[in-house]
Motif scaffolding. Structure first.
Motif, PDB file in Angstrom:
ATOM      1  N   SER A   2       0.825  -1.193   0.000  1.00 21.64           N
ATOM      2  CA  SER A   2       0.000   0.000   0.000  1.00 21.64           C
ATOM      3  C   SER A   2       0.861   1.246   0.000  1.00 21.64           C
ATOM      4  O   SER A   2       1.896   1.314   0.657  1.00 21.64           O
ATOM      5  CB  SER A   2      -0.907  -0.010   1.240  1.00 21.64           C
ATOM      6  OG  SER A   2      -1.536   1.240   1.398  1.00 21.64           O
ATOM      7  N   GLU A   3       0.400   2.278  -0.760  1.00 19.79           N
ATOM      8  CA  GLU A   3       1.124   3.541  -0.771  1.00 19.79           C
ATOM      9  C   GLU A   3       1.023   4.257   0.561  1.00 19.79           C
ATOM     10  O   GLU A   3       1.799   5.161   0.864  1.00 19.79           O
ATOM     11  CB  GLU A   3       0.570   4.429  -1.891  1.00 19.79           C
ATOM     12  CG  GLU A   3       0.840   3.895  -3.296  1.00 19.79           C
ATOM     13  CD  GLU A   3       0.297   4.818  -4.359  1.00 19.79           C
ATOM     14  OE1 GLU A   3      -0.316   5.853  -3.990  1.00 19.79           O
ATOM     15  OE2 GLU A   3       0.469   4.524  -5.554  1.00 19.79           O
ATOM     16  N   ASP A   4       0.046   3.875   1.384  1.00 15.41           N
ATOM     17  CA  ASP A   4      -0.140   4.518   2.682  1.00 15.41           C
ATOM     18  C   ASP A   4       0.793   3.960   3.752  1.00 15.41           C
ATOM     19  O   ASP A   4       0.891   4.514   4.841  1.00 15.41           O
ATOM     20  CB  ASP A   4      -1.588   4.351   3.150  1.00 15.41           C
ATOM     21  CG  ASP A   4      -2.571   5.069   2.240  1.00 15.41           C
ATOM     22  OD1 ASP A   4      -2.179   6.090   1.642  1.00 15.41           O
ATOM     23  OD2 ASP A   4      -3.718   4.601   2.122  1.00 15.41           O
ATOM     24  N   ASN A   5       1.443   2.840   3.467  1.00 15.06           N
ATOM     25  CA  ASN A   5       2.302   2.187   4.445  1.00 15.06           C
ATOM     26  C   ASN A   5       3.762   2.215   4.006  1.00 15.06           C
ATOM     27  O   ASN A   5       4.081   1.877   2.865  1.00 15.06           O
ATOM     28  CB  ASN A   5       1.862   0.736   4.667  1.00 15.06           C
ATOM     29  CG  ASN A   5       0.492   0.649   5.318  1.00 15.06           C
ATOM     30  OD1 ASN A   5       0.199   1.402   6.240  1.00 15.06           O
ATOM     31  ND2 ASN A   5      -0.350  -0.250   4.828  1.00 15.06           N
ATOM     32  N   PRO A  35       2.419   3.208   8.984  1.00 20.08           N
ATOM     33  CA  PRO A  35       1.980   4.152   7.955  1.00 20.08           C
ATOM     34  C   PRO A  35       3.056   5.197   7.633  1.00 20.08           C
ATOM     35  O   PRO A  35       3.942   5.474   8.447  1.00 20.08           O
ATOM     36  CB  PRO A  35       0.745   4.818   8.578  1.00 20.08           C
ATOM     37  CG  PRO A  35       0.332   3.918   9.697  1.00 20.08           C
ATOM     38  CD  PRO A  35       1.593   3.293  10.192  1.00 20.08           C
ATOM     39  N   ARG A  38       3.611   8.727   9.958  1.00 20.56           N
ATOM     40  CA  ARG A  38       2.818   8.566  11.173  1.00 20.56           C
ATOM     41  C   ARG A  38       3.653   7.877  12.241  1.00 20.56           C
ATOM     42  O   ARG A  38       4.711   7.307  11.973  1.00 20.56           O
ATOM     43  CB  ARG A  38       1.544   7.744  10.907  1.00 20.56           C
ATOM     44  CG  ARG A  38       0.582   8.384   9.917  1.00 20.56           C
ATOM     45  CD  ARG A  38       0.017   9.669  10.459  1.00 20.56           C
ATOM     46  NE  ARG A  38      -0.900  10.300   9.529  1.00 20.56           N
ATOM     47  CZ  ARG A  38      -1.389  11.534   9.673  1.00 20.56           C
ATOM     48  NH1 ARG A  38      -1.030  12.255  10.710  1.00 20.56           N
ATOM     49  NH2 ARG A  38      -2.216  12.029   8.774  1.00 20.56           N
ATOM     50  N   SER A 211       8.324   8.336   9.439  1.00 19.59           N
ATOM     51  CA  SER A 211       7.489   7.415  10.196  1.00 19.59           C
ATOM     52  C   SER A 211       8.264   7.048  11.461  1.00 19.59           C
ATOM     53  O   SER A 211       9.491   6.996  11.455  1.00 19.59           O
ATOM     54  CB  SER A 211       7.187   6.156   9.388  1.00 19.59           C
ATOM     55  OG  SER A 211       6.441   6.465   8.233  1.00 19.59           O
TER      56      SER A 211
END
Length: 565
Positions: A2-5, A35, A38, A211
């Motif tokens: 995923s691009e979010d992770n 993420p 984050r 992150s």
């Protein structure tokens, strides 16, 4: 991916080969995502597998670690578990950096801190020595080290604990990594330094768009810094989700226990809840309040008058420099009550405790025990009083003889002080004390290294009780323990006080713990008393700015006003 992770851990299992015939599974098929930009918190008690999981990401597990082919750690589209040593070497420090819990064991004691930061820049960024030195000064300034041009030439031992941790952070962010792993970076730090470090990490995370994987056992700290939480127990993920959901609607009993067993400022139950309360019966929110406070009518067992302690440090070949550690300290300890002693590192708390016991020689003043000045007694006269004033140190492993069994540790002081008519009676007393502190009789025959940190602290308490003391000095005795073990030890101390009428001087930098256990609190700063009052009064109506600063530094848990993804 995923691009979010930024990083994904999938079915991670880590088994250690203990010997030819036995293995130990430390991590049992955990999965979680970190993420992009984050902060993910990995929470659990010692032994839950948090640090092992982090070291697996970095490829820093020992040779006896076994990870099956089904486990994957995906970063940048590639599996780090299958990366070559050269690729991992390139990633460590540059793309993924780590801050360890104890900076003095991570920093090289023979090199200035600027040179250690510069080495990272030269190796990973290809900087010249001059450019690396200049950048090291900038990094020290960025993490809040005063006089960075001067401090860049300091050795680790010349810095305070908080400054050492800031140097570790400067090294970790030197190459502007995409992921920062912070492994218990604030454990055992003063609340004010802890708050500074948490704010620093949060600020750097936002500034550099990193992150962060934040590893801790304290959910109160998690609420201050994290966006997402993964709760681990015994190598298994019990619960995970956004910090708001975990704090407001915890689902697993273990998560509820971690949230509840830490002392709170808004209530003082008769007993702190422990993990077992929630795992067996779901826990209970109905805890009767324990009254606290000292009144003018309470009998005084110990009175300190104008106590001073000055150390003399060697300066040059022949000179000496006076360093006042305790300055004109006076207070009273009521019988059967607890006096909390709080302040930052270097405030003189521990020096007061050691001077009361004459483990340090006082420069001047009086220590009146039931009206008799202990500082004026001969060594022979003092022997009888050493039985009556005992101390529990912060690190039980360092204060327990590793070559003695627990039985030897408990019976030797009884033999020295003539307690018990013979060895048989002393052994029976030792068995009783082990039972009293919640340890089985089989513990009598084991050695300190065979116990957990909380169990070793119980052994240290049992050793003190062999003397049947009137006063116990608890010097940071629960500071480095998991919150659940901390709750057990605090409950034990309270039970012993109720049963034996013990008086405690409870030294700590953890203000939530101090408020729970103390009747009266004395605040110290730079060797002097700032203020002294009943525990509730100190917290509700602090008189001095220094006290207000300490109270403002206490982690408040999850803040509903903080933006959470």
């Amino acid at each position: 991916m995923s691009e979010d992770n930024l990083l994904q851990v999938q079915d991670l299992r880590v088994t250690f080969q203990v010997d030819k015939h036995s293995t130990f599974e430390a991590v049992k098929g955990i999965s979680f995502d970190i993420p992009v930009n984050r902060t993910m918190a990995l929470v659990g008690e010692s032994g839950s597998g948090k640090s092992v999981s982090a070291m697996a990401i970095l490829g820093l597990l020992p040779d006896n670690a076994i990870i099956p082919a089904t486990s994957r750690i995906l970063y940048g589209g590639a599996d780090l578990l299958k990366a070559t040593p050269e690729r991992l070497q390139d990633i460590r420090g540059k793309d993924i950096s780590v801050i360890f819990q104890e900076p003095m064991t991570s920093l090289n004691p023979v090199f200035p801190v600027g040179e250690q930061i510069g080495e990272v820049l030269r190796l990973h960024m290809g900087m010249t020595p001059r450019a690396a030195a200049a950048r090291a000064v900038e990094l020290l300034s960025e993490v809040g080290i005063p006089d960075p041009q001067l401090r860049v030439r300091s050795f680790p031992h010349e810095l305070s604990g908080g400054q050492q941790q800031r140097v570790m952070i400067a090294m970790a962010i030197a190459c502007e990594p995409k992921l920062l792993i912070a492994d218990e970076p604030t454990t055992a730090l003063d609340v004010t330094i802890q708050k500074q470090i948490l704010e620093l990490i949060a600020g750097l995370q936002e500034k550099h768009h990193m992150s962060v994987l934040f590893i801790t056992h304290d959910l109160g700290v998690v609420g201050e810094i994290a966006d997402h939480v993964v709760v681990m127990q015994n190598g298994v993920v019990q619960e995970q989700g956004p910090v708001r959901a975990i704090f407001e609607r915890p689902q697993h009993p273990y998560t509820k226990a971690l949230l509840e067993c830490r002392p709170r400022l808004d209530r003082r139950p008769m007993r702190l809840p422990v993990i077992e309360d929630f795992m067996t019966s779901g826990g209970s929110a109905n805890y009767d309040e324990r009254p606290r406070g000292v009144t003018a009518g309470d009998a005084v067992i110990l009175e300190v008058k104008s106590l001073n302690k000055t150390f003399f440090l060697k300066e040059g070949f022949f000179g000496k420099r006076a360093v006042p550690a305790v300055k004109d300290v006076s207070f009273k300890l009521a019988r059967g009550k607890t006096l909390g002693l709080v302040g930052e590192s270097g405030s003189g708390k521990t020096t007061v405790g050691l001077t009361l016991m004459r483990l340090h020689d006082a420069t001047s003043g009086e220590v009146l025990f039931e009206g008799r000045n202990l500082l004026g007694l001969s060594d022979k006269e003092m022997m009888a009083y050493r039985r009556r004033i005992q101390i529990i140190f912060q690190n039980p492993y360092a204060s327990l003889n590793p070559r003695f069994t627990v039985g030897n540790i408990l019976t030797e002081p009884m033999k020295i002080h003539g307690i018990g008519k013979d060895q048989k009676e002393r052994v029976e007393m030792a068995f009783h004390l082990l039972s009293r502190v919640g340890l089985p009789e089989a513990s009598f025959y084991k050695y300190p290294h065979e116990f957990s940190g909380g169990q070793r602290q119980r052994i240290a308490i049992a050793r003190c009780l062999t003397m049947k003391p009137d006063v116990l000095i608890c010097d940071e005795s629960v500071s480095a323990l998991d919150v659940s073990v901390q709750a057990q030890v605090l409950n034990l101390l309270q039970d012993l006080q109720d049963e034996y009428g013990l008086s405690y001087i409870f030294i700590s930098h953890d203000l939530a713990v101090v408020k729970y256990i103390s009747d009266e609190i004395m605040v110290m700063n730079q060797g002097e008393i700032v203020e002294i009052a009943n525990a509730d009064e100190i917290y509700l109506n602090p008189k001095q700015d220094y006290t207000r600063k300490l109270l403002a530094s206490i982690p408040k848990g999850w803040d509903a006003n903080r933006a959470v993804a």
